[in-house]
Design an enzyme around this catalytic site. Structure first.
Site: not given
Length: 713
Positions: A558, A644, A678
């Protein structure tokens, strides 16, 4: 020999280059891979599938190692397990897992007469008087993905509000279950967000919805049992702010928290009068962050007014703007949270890079002395966990370190005794030997950044690992949002440690490990410190003999994936490989588009490049995608998910395409989960397989995967 190898594509995919112009502040940028942002384009799907096929082909020689690693993770995990029950009202609540099943089962059992201690988890088997609230395996049946968003039992224990997501897009369907009958009520709310709150009598349910940019911006009230229109309670128009809602532990208020990255506002509704309009505690002031915890007739208010590392105040419920100091400000002691109970409150804090808990008895205030709850290990993480009851004589704590498995303690307030309720089982490894923390050692060392700032590094390795530069090392980093990468235990990590790999965490600026200044010094126009800190950590570990530069694998996800992409451009020679998971590697394109999820709320983290030429130029200078050059990059593995909503799949897809075109000598792999969000695969076995895939790639990069076969041989 070649007949035993899987067939596959002969070469890596080459993404077409189609010019698309982006113009801001007099700067024209040609983005040749912008077409990959169109998710529903069949050409995009075909390209991602081609990349997956190439990745599978390029790692086919690791198939056996992946199975071995998966077997080690599975073999060390007690698959049938049960969490330590938490008391709430008349029930003990817990979750358990069963061997062979992907998802947890949420349960409860009645509190027996006179029972004060939680029933022992034992071997994980279901108790005879168990009531199953939800079985995730049943809810996931027929779907490739499953996640729970809300799991909320009403105060009287009669009803359960729960929400489910079957795509990974984090948009949930909220439903209500009658726990007495087991029936699902007709209430069904589509498009709900995480979080909910019950009125005290269980007749009203508060929930959140999101706008087009995936920002929770509305609080609604639903009359349970109705199928008509719900009532809008509060709406936040400012796109920088998110909303949250909860029933306070005291059950006195429904609390609505509104916050941006640097500003807060809290509203309260009497939980026994849920149709009452909310009232504000203190109207928002730009830069003022505060949180509220009700205790009796006062509010405990944690805030940063004239206090960089926060301080604690109190105010009467009747006059919530009248703040009176309880705990003064101490620079370097970051107060992170406060939890109130009937006879005490507990402050969560961090000092010198370690977490801590400080208990304040309320009897005899202000002369009663606080006490710290301490542990003997040099590195550890401790926090409150599962304390729903306002009236309690014990505090439930979670504890872990890099060598100590996740542990649950009850702290007896009257005596200060710590009762170990459970330590996460770690079953014997491939050698058949029981897990022993003494086989491993953890360390804290410090690197020196470019500006002479000391940067802490946490390490764990097999005891006796030579410090002569020969050991391979995985260096993990994040460094954003004031999120601290505190020490944690990992069963999958043992497979690396046992093979001689050192695992290290670089606590770079942008995180919160050393207080608020540590965060401020790694955001906005100081963001580059995050990247140079990480490089300084890598070089220090090589120079001091923990490893060498040709044996360091960098890993992050991320915002930590942004870190991976940035250090690849800054110091490619410092790493033997890079793992970037759901990586934020095209940040400028995303932060320039306010229609995307999270963008506007992120401007206080990264800056607003739409309005500021300075921010635009600064972000462009560090954006991994926009700074790909003809360099000798180390091998790179990028892992992402199609659904995501936080970091678009297109960011790593564009990045890998650009790397392959501009620096064609490198080895670049892109792996896309075509039905996840995600967090990647949702089932635990699927998640273990994903981790085994990454671990096998890491071991291959540092020469620990065995003799590598040449597919062309």
């Amino acid at each position: 020999m070649t007949s035993d190898l899987p067939t596959g594509p002969a070469t890596a995919p080459v993404a077409p280059r189609i010019a698309s112009t982006r113009s801001h502040h007099g700067d024209d940028v040609i983005d040749e891979y912008a077409w990959l942002e169109t998710k529903d384009d069949p050409a995009v799907t075909a390209y991602l599938e081609a990349e997956n096929a190439w990745t599978e082909h390029a790692t086919a020689h690791l198939a056996g190692l992946r199975e071995t690693l998966f077997g080690e993770i599975k073999g060390r995990t007690q698959e049938t397990d049960l969490s330590v029950p938490v008391r709430k009202g008349a029930y003990w609540y817990y979750a358990r897992t069963e061997a062979g099943k992907q998802y947890g089962i949420q349960c409860r059992r009645p509190v027996a007469p006179g029972e004060t201690a939680p029933p022992a988890p034992g071997d994980g088997a279901a108790p005879a008087d168990e009531e199953i609230l939800l079985d995730g395996n049943e809810l996931a049946a027929g779907h490739d993905f499953f996640a729970l968003g809300t799991l909320d039992v009403s105060p009287d224990g009669r009803l359960l509000a729960y929400s489910t997501d079957h795509t990974g897009e984090e948009r949930f369907t909220l439903q209500v279950k009658d726990l007495a009958t087991g029936q699902i009520l007709p209430d069904r709310i589509e498009g709900a967000f995480y979080g909910s709150a019950w009125s005290v009598d269980g007749t009203q349910l508060f929930y959140l919805t999101v706008d087009e940019a995936w920002r929770p911006h509305q609080v609604w009230r639903h009359a349970v049992g109705s199928t008509g229109d719900d009532t809008l309670v509060l709406e936040e128009a400012d796109e920088r702010f998110w909303i949250g809602v909860e029933l306070t532990r005291s059950q006195r208020f429904i609390q609505i928290d509104i916050h941006s990255k640097i500003t807060s506002e809290v509203w309260l509704i009497p939980a026994d009068a849920p149709t009452t309009a909310p009232t504000v505690v203190t109207p928002r002031v730009q830069g003022l962050e505060y949180s509220v915890e009700p205790q009796g007739d006062r509010l405990l208010i944690l805030h940063n007014r004239d206090a960089e590392d926060f301080t604690l105040a109190q105010a009467p419920v009747s006059d919530p703007a009248d703040w009176q100091e309880l705990i003064g400000h101490t620079h370097g002691v970051r107060l992170e949270g406060v939890d109130a109970f009937a006879d005490m409150y507990v402050v969560s804090l961090r000092q010198e890079g370690l977490t801590g808990l400080r208990l304040f008895p309320t009897a005899g205030e202000p002369t009663s002395k606080p006490r710290d709850i301490t542990f003997p290990e040099p590195l550890y993480t401790v926090g409150l966990s599962g304390n729903p009851d306002y009236q309690t004589a014990q505090l439930r704590l979670s504890y872990t370190s890099m060598v100590t498995p996740d542990s649950v303690f009850d702290y007896v307030v009257a005596t200060g005794e710590l009762l170990l309720r459970k330590r996460k089982p770690v079953l014997p490894g491939p050698d058949g030997e029981p897990f022993d923390p003494a086989r491993y050692s953890q360390h804290r060392v410090w690197a020196t950044a470019d500006d002479n700032t000391g940067v802490p590094i946490s390490l764990v390795c097999k005891a006796g690992t030579p410090v002569d530069g020969s050991a391979p090392l995985v260096l993990y980093g994040y460094g954003s949002y004031e999120s601290s990468m505190d020490p944690w235990f990992s069963i999958p990590r043992l497979s690396l440690l046992d093979r001689g790999v050192v695992f290290a965490v670089a606590h770079v600026r942008g995180g919160g490990e050393l207080g608020r200044h540590w965060y401020d010094d790694g955001k906005l126009l100081a963001k580059r410190n995050t990247f140079t800190d990480f490089v300084a950590c890598a070089r220090h570990l090589a120079k001091s003999g923990w490893t060498s530069s040709d044996r360091i694998i960098a890993r992050g996800g991320s915002a930590g994936g942004l870190l991976m992409g940035a250090v690849a451009n800054i110091a490619p020679e410092a790493f033997a490989g890079i793992v970037a998971q759901v990586p934020f590697v095209d940040p400028l394109s995303s932060i320039l588009d306010p229609s995307l999820p999270l963008t506007v709320t992120e401007w206080e983290e990264w800056g607003n490049p739409l309005e500021s030429p300075e921010v635009y130029a600064y972000m462009k200078a560090y954006s991994p995608y926009e700074n790909v050059a003809d360099l000798e990059y180390p091998p790179i593995l990028a892992v992402t998910s199609l659904n995501d909503t936080r970091v678009r799949y297109s960011e790593p897809a564009k990045w890998v395409a650009a790397l392959r075109h501009t620096a064609p000598r490198g080895e670049y792999l892109l792996k896309t989960e075509m039905g996840a969000g995600h967090g990647g695969p949702s089932g635990r076995y699927d998640a273990w397989k994903e981790e085994a895939f990454v671990a096998a790639w890491i071991l291959d990069r540092v020469g620990l995967a065995g003799l590598r076969q040449d597919p062309a041989a």
